[in-house]
Design a protein around this motif. Sequence first.
Motif, PDB file in Angstrom:
ATOM      1  N   GLU A 142       0.822  -1.215   0.000  1.00  0.00           N
ATOM      2  CA  GLU A 142       0.000   0.000   0.000  1.00  0.00           C
ATOM      3  C   GLU A 142       0.852   1.259   0.000  1.00  0.00           C
ATOM      4  OE1 GLU A 142      -3.387   2.226   2.764  1.00  0.00           O
ATOM      5  OE2 GLU A 142      -2.655   0.240   3.304  1.00  0.00           O
ATOM      6  N   LYS A 143       1.913   1.270   0.830  1.00  0.00           N
ATOM      7  CA  LYS A 143       2.768   2.450   0.957  1.00  0.00           C
ATOM      8  C   LYS A 143       4.218   2.012   1.161  1.00  0.00           C
ATOM      9  CE  LYS A 143      -0.761   5.449   3.073  1.00  0.00           C
ATOM     10  NZ  LYS A 143      -1.126   6.214   4.293  1.00  0.00           N
ATOM     11  N   ILE A 144       5.136   2.831   0.649  1.00  0.00           N
ATOM     12  CA  ILE A 144       6.571   2.603   0.824  1.00  0.00           C
ATOM     13  C   ILE A 144       7.159   3.839   1.497  1.00  0.00           C
ATOM     14  CG2 ILE A 144       8.787   2.184  -0.317  1.00  0.00           C
ATOM     15  CD1 ILE A 144       7.102   1.045  -2.704  1.00  0.00           C
ATOM     16  N   GLY A 145       7.872   3.636   2.585  1.00  0.00           N
ATOM     17  CA  GLY A 145       8.538   4.735   3.273  1.00  0.00           C
ATOM     18  C   GLY A 145      10.044   4.556   3.220  1.00  0.00           C
ATOM     19  N   GLY A 191       9.422  16.614  -1.841  1.00  0.00           N
ATOM     20  CA  GLY A 191       9.758  17.015  -0.487  1.00  0.00           C
ATOM     21  C   GLY A 191       9.600  15.855   0.470  1.00  0.00           C
ATOM     22  N   VAL A 192       9.974  16.058   1.715  1.00  0.00           N
ATOM     23  CA  VAL A 192       9.848  15.003   2.717  1.00  0.00           C
ATOM     24  C   VAL A 192       8.402  14.923   3.207  1.00  0.00           C
ATOM     25  CG1 VAL A 192      12.248  15.218   3.448  1.00  0.00           C
ATOM     26  CG2 VAL A 192      10.486  16.553   4.617  1.00  0.00           C
ATOM     27  N   ASN A 193       8.030  13.730   3.643  1.00  0.00           N
ATOM     28  CA  ASN A 193       6.696  13.478   4.223  1.00  0.00           C
ATOM     29  C   ASN A 193       5.548  13.650   3.226  1.00  0.00           C
ATOM     30  OD1 ASN A 193       8.323  13.349   6.469  1.00  0.00           O
ATOM     31  ND2 ASN A 193       7.053  14.624   7.759  1.00  0.00           N
ATOM     32  N   ASP A 194       5.860  13.794   1.945  1.00  0.00           N
ATOM     33  CA  ASP A 194       4.825  13.937   0.924  1.00  0.00           C
ATOM     34  C   ASP A 194       4.841  12.701   0.020  1.00  0.00           C
ATOM     35  OD1 ASP A 194       3.984  16.455   1.757  1.00  0.00           O
ATOM     36  OD2 ASP A 194       5.533  17.462   0.569  1.00  0.00           O
ATOM     37  N   PHE A 195       3.680  12.092  -0.153  1.00  0.00           N
ATOM     38  CA  PHE A 195       3.598  10.877  -0.955  1.00  0.00           C
ATOM     39  C   PHE A 195       3.556  11.188  -2.448  1.00  0.00           C
ATOM     40  CE2 PHE A 195       2.124   8.966   3.046  1.00  0.00           C
ATOM     41  CZ  PHE A 195       2.841   7.770   3.022  1.00  0.00           C
ATOM     42  N   SER A 235       2.667   8.999  -6.034  1.00  0.00           N
ATOM     43  CA  SER A 235       2.075   7.754  -6.522  1.00  0.00           C
ATOM     44  C   SER A 235       3.008   7.023  -7.480  1.00  0.00           C
ATOM     45  CB  SER A 235       0.752   8.033  -7.233  1.00  0.00           C
ATOM     46  OG  SER A 235      -0.210   8.544  -6.339  1.00  0.00           O
ATOM     47  N   ILE A 236       3.023   5.701  -7.369  1.00  0.00           N
ATOM     48  CA  ILE A 236       3.719   4.836  -8.317  1.00  0.00           C
ATOM     49  C   ILE A 236       2.629   4.035  -9.024  1.00  0.00           C
ATOM     50  CG2 ILE A 236       5.443   3.019  -8.631  1.00  0.00           C
ATOM     51  CD1 ILE A 236       6.658   3.867  -5.942  1.00  0.00           C
ATOM     52  N   VAL A 237       2.219   4.511 -10.175  1.00  0.00           N
ATOM     53  CA  VAL A 237       1.046   3.962 -10.859  1.00  0.00           C
ATOM     54  C   VAL A 237       1.240   2.496 -11.199  1.00  0.00           C
ATOM     55  CG1 VAL A 237      -0.429   4.167 -12.899  1.00  0.00           C
ATOM     56  CG2 VAL A 237       0.457   6.232 -11.784  1.00  0.00           C
ATOM     57  N   GLU A 238       2.438   2.138 -11.629  1.00  0.00           N
ATOM     58  CA  GLU A 238       2.726   0.761 -12.047  1.00  0.00           C
ATOM     59  C   GLU A 238       2.400  -0.254 -10.954  1.00  0.00           C
ATOM     60  OE1 GLU A 238       6.601  -1.962 -13.400  1.00  0.00           O
ATOM     61  OE2 GLU A 238       6.857   0.134 -12.805  1.00  0.00           O
ATOM     62  N   LEU A 239       2.637   0.139  -9.704  1.00  0.00           N
ATOM     63  CA  LEU A 239       2.440  -0.786  -8.578  1.00  0.00           C
ATOM     64  C   LEU A 239       1.200  -0.459  -7.758  1.00  0.00           C
ATOM     65  CD1 LEU A 239       6.147  -0.991  -7.320  1.00  0.00           C
ATOM     66  CD2 LEU A 239       4.952  -2.597  -8.822  1.00  0.00           C
ATOM     67  N   ASP A 240       0.485   0.592  -8.149  1.00  0.00           N
ATOM     68  CA  ASP A 240      -0.683   1.043  -7.398  1.00  0.00           C
ATOM     69  C   ASP A 240      -0.323   1.263  -5.933  1.00  0.00           C
ATOM     70  OD1 ASP A 240      -3.279   1.832  -6.921  1.00  0.00           O
ATOM     71  OD2 ASP A 240      -4.020  -0.202  -6.556  1.00  0.00           O
ATOM     72  N   THR A 241       0.769   2.000  -5.723  1.00  0.00           N
ATOM     73  CA  THR A 241       1.248   2.277  -4.373  1.00  0.00           C
ATOM     74  C   THR A 241       1.731   3.718  -4.295  1.00  0.00           C
ATOM     75  OG1 THR A 241       2.694   1.473  -2.593  1.00  0.00           O
ATOM     76  CG2 THR A 241       3.641   1.532  -4.794  1.00  0.00           C
ATOM     77  N   GLN A 242       2.219   4.106  -3.121  1.00  0.00           N
ATOM     78  CA  GLN A 242       2.731   5.455  -2.891  1.00  0.00           C
ATOM     79  C   GLN A 242       4.066   5.369  -2.160  1.00  0.00           C
ATOM     80  OE1 GLN A 242      -0.461   8.398  -1.478  1.00  0.00           O
ATOM     81  NE2 GLN A 242      -1.282   6.462  -0.761  1.00  0.00           N
ATOM     82  N   VAL A 243       4.910   6.371  -2.351  1.00  0.00           N
ATOM     83  CA  VAL A 243       6.209   6.402  -1.678  1.00  0.00           C
ATOM     84  C   VAL A 243       6.433   7.777  -1.073  1.00  0.00           C
ATOM     85  CG1 VAL A 243       7.442   7.040  -3.805  1.00  0.00           C
ATOM     86  CG2 VAL A 243       8.686   5.916  -1.928  1.00  0.00           C
ATOM     87  N   ALA A 244       7.049   7.801   0.105  1.00  0.00           N
ATOM     88  CA  ALA A 244       7.401   9.049   0.785  1.00  0.00           C
ATOM     89  C   ALA A 244       8.707   8.837   1.540  1.00  0.00           C
ATOM     90  CB  ALA A 244       6.294   9.489   1.740  1.00  0.00           C
ATOM     91  N   CYS A 245       9.354   9.926   1.914  1.00  0.00           N
ATOM     92  CA  CYS A 245      10.622   9.816   2.635  1.00  0.00           C
ATOM     93  C   CYS A 245      10.657  10.765   3.827  1.00  0.00           C
ATOM     94  CB  CYS A 245      11.797  10.111   1.699  1.00  0.00           C
ATOM     95  SG  CYS A 245      11.977  11.871   1.278  1.00  0.00           S
ATOM     96  N   HIS A 246      11.608  10.490   4.704  1.00  0.00           N
ATOM     97  CA  HIS A 246      11.872  11.383   5.837  1.00  0.00           C
ATOM     98  C   HIS A 246      13.354  11.296   6.153  1.00  0.00           C
ATOM     99  CE1 HIS A 246      10.889  13.676   9.479  1.00  0.00           C
ATOM    100  NE2 HIS A 246      11.781  12.922  10.089  1.00  0.00           N
TER     101      HIS A 246
END
Length: 207
Positions: free
Chosen positions: A61-64, A97-101, A103-114
């Motif tokens: 669902e999400k990648i951090g 930016g940091v803490n902002d998701f 979308s990765i459409v290919e995988l139907d997921t989201q990524v964010a960093c900190h």
Amino acid sequence: MRKVIIVEGKQDAAFVKVLAPDLEVREIEIQELGGLGKDNIKPLKIALNRVKNDALLNPVEKIGILLDLDPVDFNEESKLAFLNEALQEVFGVALTGVNDFQSIVELDTQVACHFISPNLDVLLKQIAAQPSPRADCLHSCLEAHTHAKQKEKDKAWPLYYMRWDVCEFEERENGSKYVNFTHTHTKGAWNLNAPVLEELKAFLALF
């Protein structure tokens, strides 16, 4: 659905697991890079490819991505560019930016960093909850040796503190088992309510 948070190493993983003890309930997996540096982006690319390949079979669902800022080598902008190099190669996306998701459409997921500023080792020193006369003494000796890199000095203090100020003599004899964040947390070594942790807690709450 499961989430994945990538961290730099074992101590980072142990720290996150203590800071967010409900990880399993929230279906969050912690994965370790096993090394990263200004001139070594390869472990990050490998980790991202591992998540990508796994997600094709077992959706995420999400990648951090949780990294040290390391201001000796980066500011926030250049660290983000460093991370985006790997993200663009693996996922074809870039973060703004940091803490902002994103979308990765290919995988139907989201990524964010900190980014932990300046790094986890300094953060641990800031949240130490017990007196640290031995660690401070040993660290002052290390500070006097100008040939030691700042990263080496930063890493030394938490280890000194855990070994010499928190652990008992018998525990020091088995350092691999007891001189670590997980064990010293059980001995009240860290203040997990410190204000300096609020931004990191906010990031983890996104998952």
